[in-house]
Motif scaffolding. Structure first.
Motif, PDB file in Angstrom:
ATOM      1  N   ALA A 193      19.216  17.977 -64.621  1.00  0.00           N
ATOM      2  CA  ALA A 193      18.767  16.394 -64.386  1.00  0.00           C
ATOM      3  C   ALA A 193      19.184  15.316 -65.630  1.00  0.00           C
ATOM      4  O   ALA A 193      19.044  14.289 -65.625  1.00  0.00           O
ATOM      5  CB  ALA A 193      17.356  16.200 -63.861  1.00  0.00           C
ATOM      6  N   GLY A 194      19.060  16.216 -66.695  1.00  0.00           N
ATOM      7  CA  GLY A 194      19.376  15.496 -68.060  1.00  0.00           C
ATOM      8  C   GLY A 194      18.389  15.641 -69.009  1.00  0.00           C
ATOM      9  O   GLY A 194      17.891  14.864 -69.724  1.00  0.00           O
ATOM     10  N   VAL A 195      17.702  16.743 -68.843  1.00  0.00           N
ATOM     11  CA  VAL A 195      16.618  17.214 -69.966  1.00  0.00           C
ATOM     12  C   VAL A 195      15.328  16.372 -69.834  1.00  0.00           C
ATOM     13  O   VAL A 195      14.999  15.626 -70.635  1.00  0.00           O
ATOM     14  CB  VAL A 195      17.164  17.289 -71.406  1.00  0.00           C
ATOM     15  CG1 VAL A 195      16.184  18.132 -72.203  1.00  0.00           C
ATOM     16  CG2 VAL A 195      18.485  17.963 -71.458  1.00  0.00           C
ATOM     17  N   LEU A 338      22.367   7.501 -73.448  1.00  0.00           N
ATOM     18  CA  LEU A 338      23.638   6.726 -73.839  1.00  0.00           C
ATOM     19  C   LEU A 338      23.568   5.137 -73.555  1.00  0.00           C
ATOM     20  O   LEU A 338      23.931   4.390 -74.302  1.00  0.00           O
ATOM     21  CB  LEU A 338      24.913   7.240 -73.287  1.00  0.00           C
ATOM     22  CG  LEU A 338      25.370   8.779 -73.636  1.00  0.00           C
ATOM     23  CD1 LEU A 338      26.399   9.177 -73.049  1.00  0.00           C
ATOM     24  CD2 LEU A 338      25.649   8.636 -75.220  1.00  0.00           C
ATOM     25  N   GLY A 339      22.747   5.120 -72.518  1.00  0.00           N
ATOM     26  CA  GLY A 339      22.750   3.598 -72.234  1.00  0.00           C
ATOM     27  C   GLY A 339      23.898   3.089 -71.556  1.00  0.00           C
ATOM     28  O   GLY A 339      24.112   1.826 -71.329  1.00  0.00           O
ATOM     29  N   SER A 340      24.846   3.957 -71.252  1.00  0.00           N
ATOM     30  CA  SER A 340      25.951   3.592 -70.382  1.00  0.00           C
ATOM     31  C   SER A 340      26.651   4.982 -69.847  1.00  0.00           C
ATOM     32  O   SER A 340      25.912   5.792 -69.852  1.00  0.00           O
ATOM     33  CB  SER A 340      27.049   2.955 -71.178  1.00  0.00           C
ATOM     34  OG  SER A 340      27.633   4.371 -72.165  1.00  0.00           O
ATOM     35  N   PRO A 344      31.057  11.280 -69.701  1.00  0.00           N
ATOM     36  CA  PRO A 344      32.417  12.239 -69.751  1.00  0.00           C
ATOM     37  C   PRO A 344      33.598  12.021 -70.652  1.00  0.00           C
ATOM     38  O   PRO A 344      34.409  12.825 -71.267  1.00  0.00           O
ATOM     39  CB  PRO A 344      32.896  12.025 -68.442  1.00  0.00           C
ATOM     40  CG  PRO A 344      31.536  11.483 -67.603  1.00  0.00           C
ATOM     41  CD  PRO A 344      30.783  10.763 -68.646  1.00  0.00           C
ATOM     42  N   GLU A 345      33.527  10.526 -70.979  1.00  0.00           N
ATOM     43  CA  GLU A 345      34.695  10.026 -71.960  1.00  0.00           C
ATOM     44  C   GLU A 345      34.274  10.674 -73.444  1.00  0.00           C
ATOM     45  O   GLU A 345      35.086  11.220 -74.065  1.00  0.00           O
ATOM     46  CB  GLU A 345      34.556   8.620 -72.123  1.00  0.00           C
ATOM     47  CG  GLU A 345      35.555   8.028 -72.870  1.00  0.00           C
ATOM     48  CD  GLU A 345      35.321   6.320 -73.203  1.00  0.00           C
ATOM     49  OE1 GLU A 345      35.996   6.012 -73.695  1.00  0.00           O
ATOM     50  OE2 GLU A 345      34.340   6.032 -72.401  1.00  0.00           O
ATOM     51  N   SER A 362      26.462  11.324 -66.220  1.00  0.00           N
ATOM     52  CA  SER A 362      27.035  10.553 -67.007  1.00  0.00           C
ATOM     53  C   SER A 362      26.682   9.713 -68.016  1.00  0.00           C
ATOM     54  O   SER A 362      27.296   9.492 -69.057  1.00  0.00           O
ATOM     55  CB  SER A 362      27.999   9.577 -66.119  1.00  0.00           C
ATOM     56  OG  SER A 362      27.309   8.866 -65.118  1.00  0.00           O
ATOM     57  N   HIS A 363      25.125   9.523 -67.872  1.00  0.00           N
ATOM     58  CA  HIS A 363      24.544   8.651 -68.805  1.00  0.00           C
ATOM     59  C   HIS A 363      23.801   9.210 -70.015  1.00  0.00           C
ATOM     60  O   HIS A 363      23.145   8.530 -70.795  1.00  0.00           O
ATOM     61  CB  HIS A 363      23.568   7.581 -68.096  1.00  0.00           C
ATOM     62  CG  HIS A 363      22.576   8.567 -67.294  1.00  0.00           C
ATOM     63  ND1 HIS A 363      21.373   9.020 -68.028  1.00  0.00           N
ATOM     64  CD2 HIS A 363      22.454   8.884 -66.076  1.00  0.00           C
ATOM     65  CE1 HIS A 363      20.738   9.843 -66.931  1.00  0.00           C
ATOM     66  NE2 HIS A 363      21.264   9.571 -65.674  1.00  0.00           N
TER      67      HIS A 363
END
Ligand code: PLP
Length: 393
Positions: A193-195, A338-340, A344-345, A362-363
């Motif tokens: 889920a993103g830690v 990241l706040g965006s 992936p980029e 992705s965030h």
């Protein structure tokens, strides 16, 4: 001259996008591709290689065991399986172990064990409360237990009996309890889920709720276990004892092995209930013994906490410099918000620069370096990450 991949890749099912490289060799924190290009690896097989790539202790254990005995089948005892089980038991609050080969298999076993206990002691209660955004594996039952968006319909019909609560919201848990409830199952930190950590107070109250309602507390430590969060198991940091725990990923240091651990009070499988062809095979369990012994060496986990702290400090500085979000996690399981949706980029750009990263969402970026990384390796990765973010600005 670049070496092209010498085989056709079309023979593998395309279940995930893969970059056009093949890794041929690994050494500690580093991977080497078919062109002998070096990468600093902060994915480590998704938190699997807790001691880095091809660590000596695991290689030696595998070689010694392979020449002695690889497989006898689960219906016979073997020494490495007994040794690994007793190592796990004497260093946790649990009493008995069942070995599998993957995290999903261990979780599937945990679900079956809870249902068995419900049949025996709770008039057939079978519902296991799990959480939105949780991840427990890719078998039908573990996908149903998982709270990943879209997974309720992808292979419908689901396995039923997994109502979803919201992590860190105790009232959402209470609202789901009824006389069919048998257990509550959660990851101490939601990895995929993103830690996202379960907060300590939440954990304590969950234990209390389980005691009050006679429910089993199941922790899925497939990702957080085996030293990943700075202690041997993450539950230790909450001062509560679960009834059931699952391990996977780091347990074999790269070799496929998982474990289902239970307290005596709910270790109630009977003959025929649970099994598996590869369960407790001596080759995989010998790797597990080498890994757990290493994690238990005096000072090893303390050193790994320094590595984590150094990484946190560097990520906090990077977050400030580039105006990014929070740094969260424990030990060597960390994420940078990241706040965006640039995850992936950044991962692709980092790979080009020789740094392997992961964006579970992705965030955010997730960091899972080898627990025995050196501080110099941490600095090298941080410098690379900073350069990459500067270039992408
Ligand atoms: C990776 C993971 C699993 C699944 O493990 P597999 O070995 O891929 O089956 C289950 N639970 C958690 C928390 C995980 O991180």
């Amino acid at each position: 001259m670049k070496t092209e991949l010498a085989y056709t890749k079309d023979c593998l099912m395309e279940t995930t996008p893969r970059p056009d490289i093949a890794f041929v060799r690994g050494e500690g924190s580093y991977l080497f591709d078919q062109n002998n290009r070096r990468y600093l690896d902060w994915v480590q097989g998704w938190a699997v290689n807790c001691l880095g790539h091809s660590p000596d202790v695991v290689v030696q254990a595998l070689c010694a065991q392979a020449s002695k005995l690889i497989n006898v089948g689960p219906a016979f005892y073997n020494e490495p399986a007994i040794e690994l089980a007793s190592l796990l038991i004497s260093n946790s609050c649990f009493d008995q172990v069942f070995f599998g080969s993957s995290g999903a298999e261990a979780n599937e076993g945990a679900i079956k064990l809870a249902r068995k206990w419900g049949q025996k002691y709770k008039s057939g209660a079978f519902e296991i409360i799990t959480f939105t955004n949780s991840f427990h594996g890719r078998t039908l039952a573990t996908m149903s237990a998982s709270g990943k968006a879209g997974w309720d319909t992808i292979f419908a019909p689901q396995v039923s009996g997994f109502p979803k609560a919201t992590l860190n919201d105790i009232e959402s848990v209470r609202a789901l309890i009824n006389n069919q409830t048998v257990a509550i199952m959660l990851e101490p930190i939601q990895g995929e889920a993103g830690v996202i950590p379960a907060n300590p107070e939440f954990f304590k109250v969950l234990r209390q709720i389980c005691d009050d309602h006679e429910l089993l507390l199941i922790v899925d430590e497939v990702q957080t276990g085996c030293g990943r969060t700075g202690t041997l198991f993450a539950y230790e940091q909450h001062g509560v004892e679960p009834d059931i725990m699952t391990l996977g990923k780091g347990l074999g240091g790269g070799v496929p092995i998982s474990a289902l651990l239970s307290k005596q009070s709910c270790s109630c499988f009977e003959y025929g209930d649970q099994g598996g062809t590869f369960s407790g095979n001596p080759l995989a369990t010998s790797a597990g013994v080498a890994v757990i012994r290493t994690l238990l060496f005096d000072g090893f986990l303390e050193e790994s906490r320094h590595v984590g702290a150094q990484l946190v400090a560097g990520l906090v500085a990077i977050s400030k410099e580039f105006n990014l979000g929070e740094v969260r996690g424990k030990g060597a399981l960390l994420a940078l918000e990241l706040g965006s949706n640039a995850g992936p980029e950044i991962v692709a750009a980092a790979r080009e620069r020789g740094l392997l990263l992961n964006a579970p969402r992705s965030h955010c970026l997730r960091f899972m370096p080898a627990l025995n990384s050196t501080l110099a390796e941490v600095d090298e990765g941080l410098i690379l990450l900073r350069q990459i973010l500067k270039e992408l600005q």
